[in-house]
Design a protein around this motif. Structure first.
Motif, PDB file in Angstrom:
ATOM      1  N   ILE A 150     -17.369   1.205  56.515  1.00  0.00           N
ATOM      2  CA  ILE A 150     -16.806   2.542  56.312  1.00  0.00           C
ATOM      3  C   ILE A 150     -17.982   3.511  56.294  1.00  0.00           C
ATOM      4  CG2 ILE A 150     -15.330   4.009  54.861  1.00  0.00           C
ATOM      5  CD1 ILE A 150     -13.922   1.434  55.770  1.00  0.00           C
ATOM      6  N   ALA A 196     -25.985   7.236  59.730  1.00  0.00           N
ATOM      7  CA  ALA A 196     -27.254   6.522  59.944  1.00  0.00           C
ATOM      8  C   ALA A 196     -27.168   5.056  59.506  1.00  0.00           C
ATOM      9  CB  ALA A 196     -28.370   7.252  59.197  1.00  0.00           C
ATOM     10  N   GLY A 222     -24.373   3.266  58.603  1.00  0.00           N
ATOM     11  CA  GLY A 222     -23.249   2.571  59.241  1.00  0.00           C
ATOM     12  C   GLY A 222     -23.612   2.115  60.650  1.00  0.00           C
ATOM     13  N   ALA A 231     -14.620   6.065  59.775  1.00  0.00           N
ATOM     14  CA  ALA A 231     -15.230   7.196  59.060  1.00  0.00           C
ATOM     15  C   ALA A 231     -14.118   8.210  58.789  1.00  0.00           C
ATOM     16  CB  ALA A 231     -16.358   7.795  59.893  1.00  0.00           C
ATOM     17  N   ARG A 256     -13.764  10.807  60.641  1.00  0.00           N
ATOM     18  CA  ARG A 256     -13.308  11.134  61.992  1.00  0.00           C
ATOM     19  C   ARG A 256     -12.390  10.031  62.504  1.00  0.00           C
ATOM     20  NH1 ARG A 256     -18.607  11.115  64.978  1.00  0.00           N
ATOM     21  NH2 ARG A 256     -19.270   9.928  63.157  1.00  0.00           N
ATOM     22  N   LEU A 294      -9.424   4.471  59.108  1.00  0.00           N
ATOM     23  CA  LEU A 294      -9.892   4.165  57.753  1.00  0.00           C
ATOM     24  C   LEU A 294      -8.941   3.183  57.061  1.00  0.00           C
ATOM     25  CD1 LEU A 294     -12.223   4.981  55.983  1.00  0.00           C
ATOM     26  CD2 LEU A 294     -10.991   7.074  55.383  1.00  0.00           C
ATOM     27  N   ALA A 313     -20.769   2.538  53.713  1.00  0.00           N
ATOM     28  CA  ALA A 313     -21.950   3.270  54.197  1.00  0.00           C
ATOM     29  C   ALA A 313     -21.666   4.770  54.190  1.00  0.00           C
ATOM     30  CB  ALA A 313     -22.323   2.782  55.596  1.00  0.00           C
ATOM     31  N   PRO A 373     -21.705   8.602  51.553  1.00  0.00           N
ATOM     32  CA  PRO A 373     -22.410   9.183  50.402  1.00  0.00           C
ATOM     33  C   PRO A 373     -21.838   8.644  49.088  1.00  0.00           C
ATOM     34  CG  PRO A 373     -21.808  10.876  52.000  1.00  0.00           C
ATOM     35  CD  PRO A 373     -21.119   9.621  52.433  1.00  0.00           C
ATOM     36  N   PHE A 374     -22.708   8.470  48.102  1.00  0.00           N
ATOM     37  CA  PHE A 374     -22.264   8.005  46.786  1.00  0.00           C
ATOM     38  C   PHE A 374     -21.132   8.897  46.263  1.00  0.00           C
ATOM     39  CE2 PHE A 374     -22.745   8.500  42.144  1.00  0.00           C
ATOM     40  CZ  PHE A 374     -22.434   7.217  41.750  1.00  0.00           C
ATOM     41  N   ALA A 389     -18.810  10.253  47.747  1.00  0.00           N
ATOM     42  CA  ALA A 389     -17.525  10.067  48.442  1.00  0.00           C
ATOM     43  C   ALA A 389     -16.794   8.801  47.998  1.00  0.00           C
ATOM     44  CB  ALA A 389     -17.747  10.036  49.954  1.00  0.00           C
ATOM     45  N   GLU A 400     -13.325   9.070  46.522  1.00  0.00           N
ATOM     46  CA  GLU A 400     -12.222   9.413  47.438  1.00  0.00           C
ATOM     47  C   GLU A 400     -11.513   8.156  47.963  1.00  0.00           C
ATOM     48  OE1 GLU A 400     -13.446  12.183  50.569  1.00  0.00           O
ATOM     49  OE2 GLU A 400     -14.978  12.914  49.194  1.00  0.00           O
ATOM     50  N   THR A 446     -25.088   2.424  48.885  1.00  0.00           N
ATOM     51  CA  THR A 446     -25.291   3.844  48.585  1.00  0.00           C
ATOM     52  C   THR A 446     -26.454   4.062  47.617  1.00  0.00           C
ATOM     53  OG1 THR A 446     -23.819   3.939  46.644  1.00  0.00           O
ATOM     54  CG2 THR A 446     -22.794   4.268  48.792  1.00  0.00           C
ATOM     55  N   ASN A 447     -27.002   5.265  47.679  1.00  0.00           N
ATOM     56  CA  ASN A 447     -27.965   5.731  46.682  1.00  0.00           C
ATOM     57  C   ASN A 447     -27.470   7.073  46.170  1.00  0.00           C
ATOM     58  OD1 ASN A 447     -30.072   3.674  46.765  1.00  0.00           O
ATOM     59  ND2 ASN A 447     -30.360   4.338  48.870  1.00  0.00           N
TER      60      ASN A 447
HETATM   61  N1  LIG Z   1     -30.082   7.082  55.731  1.00  0.00           N
HETATM   62  C1  LIG Z   1     -30.832   6.157  55.114  1.00  0.00           C
HETATM   63  O1  LIG Z   1     -31.975   5.870  55.529  1.00  0.00           O
HETATM   64  C2  LIG Z   1     -30.286   5.435  53.921  1.00  0.00           C
HETATM   65  C3  LIG Z   1     -31.026   4.364  53.394  1.00  0.00           C
HETATM   66  C4  LIG Z   1     -30.504   3.615  52.329  1.00  0.00           C
HETATM   67  C5  LIG Z   1     -29.269   3.966  51.792  1.00  0.00           C
HETATM   68  N2  LIG Z   1     -28.590   5.049  52.292  1.00  0.00           N
HETATM   69  C6  LIG Z   1     -27.299   5.384  51.701  1.00  0.00           C
HETATM   70  O2  LIG Z   1     -26.276   5.046  52.633  1.00  0.00           O
HETATM   71  C7  LIG Z   1     -25.169   5.943  52.487  1.00  0.00           C
HETATM   72  C8  LIG Z   1     -24.877   6.577  53.849  1.00  0.00           C
HETATM   73  O3  LIG Z   1     -26.011   7.329  54.221  1.00  0.00           O
HETATM   74  P1  LIG Z   1     -26.196   7.846  55.719  1.00  0.00           P
HETATM   75  O4  LIG Z   1     -27.605   8.304  55.810  1.00  0.00           O
HETATM   76  O5  LIG Z   1     -25.675   6.839  56.668  1.00  0.00           O
HETATM   77  O6  LIG Z   1     -25.228   9.120  55.697  1.00  0.00           O
HETATM   78  P2  LIG Z   1     -24.671   9.963  56.960  1.00  0.00           P
HETATM   79  O7  LIG Z   1     -25.531   9.730  58.148  1.00  0.00           O
HETATM   80  O8  LIG Z   1     -24.467  11.340  56.472  1.00  0.00           O
HETATM   81  O9  LIG Z   1     -23.242   9.286  57.255  1.00  0.00           O
HETATM   82  C9  LIG Z   1     -22.236   9.334  56.291  1.00  0.00           C
HETATM   83  C10 LIG Z   1     -20.966   8.733  56.889  1.00  0.00           C
HETATM   84  O10 LIG Z   1     -20.030   8.657  55.825  1.00  0.00           O
HETATM   85  C11 LIG Z   1     -18.775   9.093  56.319  1.00  0.00           C
HETATM   86  N3  LIG Z   1     -17.977   9.605  55.199  1.00  0.00           N
HETATM   87  C12 LIG Z   1     -18.275  10.611  54.336  1.00  0.00           C
HETATM   88  N4  LIG Z   1     -17.277  10.757  53.437  1.00  0.00           N
HETATM   89  C13 LIG Z   1     -16.335   9.836  53.758  1.00  0.00           C
HETATM   90  C14 LIG Z   1     -15.074   9.495  53.227  1.00  0.00           C
HETATM   91  N5  LIG Z   1     -14.564  10.138  52.158  1.00  0.00           N
HETATM   92  N6  LIG Z   1     -14.366   8.522  53.813  1.00  0.00           N
HETATM   93  C15 LIG Z   1     -14.865   7.861  54.901  1.00  0.00           C
HETATM   94  N7  LIG Z   1     -16.063   8.124  55.454  1.00  0.00           N
HETATM   95  C16 LIG Z   1     -16.785   9.104  54.881  1.00  0.00           C
HETATM   96  C17 LIG Z   1     -19.105  10.179  57.339  1.00  0.00           C
HETATM   97  O11 LIG Z   1     -17.966  10.326  58.165  1.00  0.00           O
HETATM   98  P3  LIG Z   1     -17.922  11.281  59.443  1.00  0.00           P
HETATM   99  O12 LIG Z   1     -18.883  10.640  60.439  1.00  0.00           O
HETATM  100  O13 LIG Z   1     -16.525  11.208  59.912  1.00  0.00           O
HETATM  101  O14 LIG Z   1     -18.387  12.623  58.964  1.00  0.00           O
HETATM  102  C18 LIG Z   1     -20.347   9.566  58.008  1.00  0.00           C
HETATM  103  O15 LIG Z   1     -19.958   8.714  59.070  1.00  0.00           O
HETATM  104  C19 LIG Z   1     -25.583   6.978  51.435  1.00  0.00           C
HETATM  105  O16 LIG Z   1     -25.032   6.621  50.211  1.00  0.00           O
HETATM  106  C20 LIG Z   1     -27.108   6.863  51.398  1.00  0.00           C
HETATM  107  O17 LIG Z   1     -27.632   7.202  50.121  1.00  0.00           O
HETATM  108  C21 LIG Z   1     -29.060   5.766  53.343  1.00  0.00           C
END
Ligand SMILES: NC(=O)c1ccc[n+]([C@@H]2O[C@H](COP(=O)([O-])OP(=O)(O)OC[C@H]3O[C@@H](n4cnc5c(N)ncnc54)[C@H](OP(=O)(O)O)[C@@H]3O)[C@@H](O)[C@H]2O)c1
Length: 196
Positions: A6, A10, A12, A30, A32, A53, A65, A67-68, A70, A73, A89-90
């Motif tokens: 989910i 980045a 996911g 997601a 979308r 979803l 995958a 935001p924390f 979210a 929801e 999540t972080n």
């Molecule tokens: N980026 C990193 O390097 C990294 C490293 C370690 C941990 N993390 C953790 O991993 C998690 C994701 O980070 P990310 O960097 O991948 O974030 P991101 O690129 O912003 O992607 C977030 C994804 O979550 C989806 N989303 C948001 N709210 C949602 C909901 N209510 N229901 C279903 N999908 C939802 C978004 O959907 P849409 O595409 O439809 O908008 C998007 O696909 C975070 O908790 C972050 O702290 C990230």
């Protein structure tokens, strides 16, 4: 075993690449609709399928995958009782990129509380997406993925998945035991490789 990711940002997408490399079937979803995710899912590999979803939440192992902030929801979108959940999540505040104030609690414990009855395993949160997307086999070893969770059987299953994806699982025990190593801090073992 059926798997769903989910969140198709980045982390996911990085995880979808990991499933595709090993030809393991996984659904991705997601906010979308699936039609919006399908071109990239198809480009990543034939074992990656864009899904709604609602359908993705039926998988036996669900990776959150997102935001924390979210997570709440999703709490009422399915019955989480007995379900295996991977929490990468972080709890970070943007744009200053600092840990959120959780009143002294660990984020993994709050995810466990929010998804009532779920078997939450914290994993994949300490590796940046750009590194996670690459092959875990490096320099004659495998990239380490820490995991923790309060249900030993769930930890065993998730360790097996991490192994199947080519990473080296490192089981830290309960959420409480794992949190000091897995909580957000600048000394993350971003690229720890296990050899032998
Ligand atoms: N980026 C990193 O390097 C990294 C490293 C370690 C941990 N993390 C953790 O991993 C998690 C994701 O980070 P990310 O960097 O991948 O974030 P991101 O690129 O912003 O992607 C977030 C994804 O979550 C989806 N989303 C948001 N709210 C949602 C909901 N209510 N229901 C279903 N999908 C939802 C978004 O959907 P849409 O595409 O439809 O908008 C998007 O696909 C975070 O908790 C972050 O702290 C990230």
């Amino acid at each position: 075993m059926s798997y769903a990711i989910i969140g198709f940002g980045a982390i996911g997408q990085a995880l979808a690449w990991a499933f595709a490399r090993k030809n393991i079937q996984v659904s991705v979803a997601a906010r979308r609709p699936p039609e919006a995710l399908a071109p990239l899912a198809t480009a990543i590999g034939p074992t990656v399928t864009a899904s709604s979803l609602q359908d993705a939440l039926k998988a036996q192992i669900v990776i959150l995958a997102i935001p924390f902030s979210a997570i709440a929801e999703l709490a009422s979108m399915t019955n989480w009782s007995g379900r295996r959940v991977i929490d990468p999540t972080n709890a970070i505040k943007f744009p200053d990129f600092t840990p959120a104030d959780l009143g002294g609690k660990f984020s993994s414990s709050l995810v466990q509380e929010t998804l009532s009855g779920a078997q939450v395993v914290k994993a994949f949160n300490t590796i940046p997406a750009a590194v996670l997307a690459q092959s875990p086999e490096e320099d004659g070893g495998r990239r380490v993925v820490f995991l923790s969770g309060d249900n030993p059987d769930a930890r065993k299953d998730i360790s097996a998945l991490i192994d199947d994806l080519g990473f080296a699982p490192m089981d830290l025990g309960s959420l409480q035991d794992g949190a000091p190593q897995q909580c957000f801090h600048p000394l993350w073992a971003k690229n720890l490789i296990l050899k032998g």
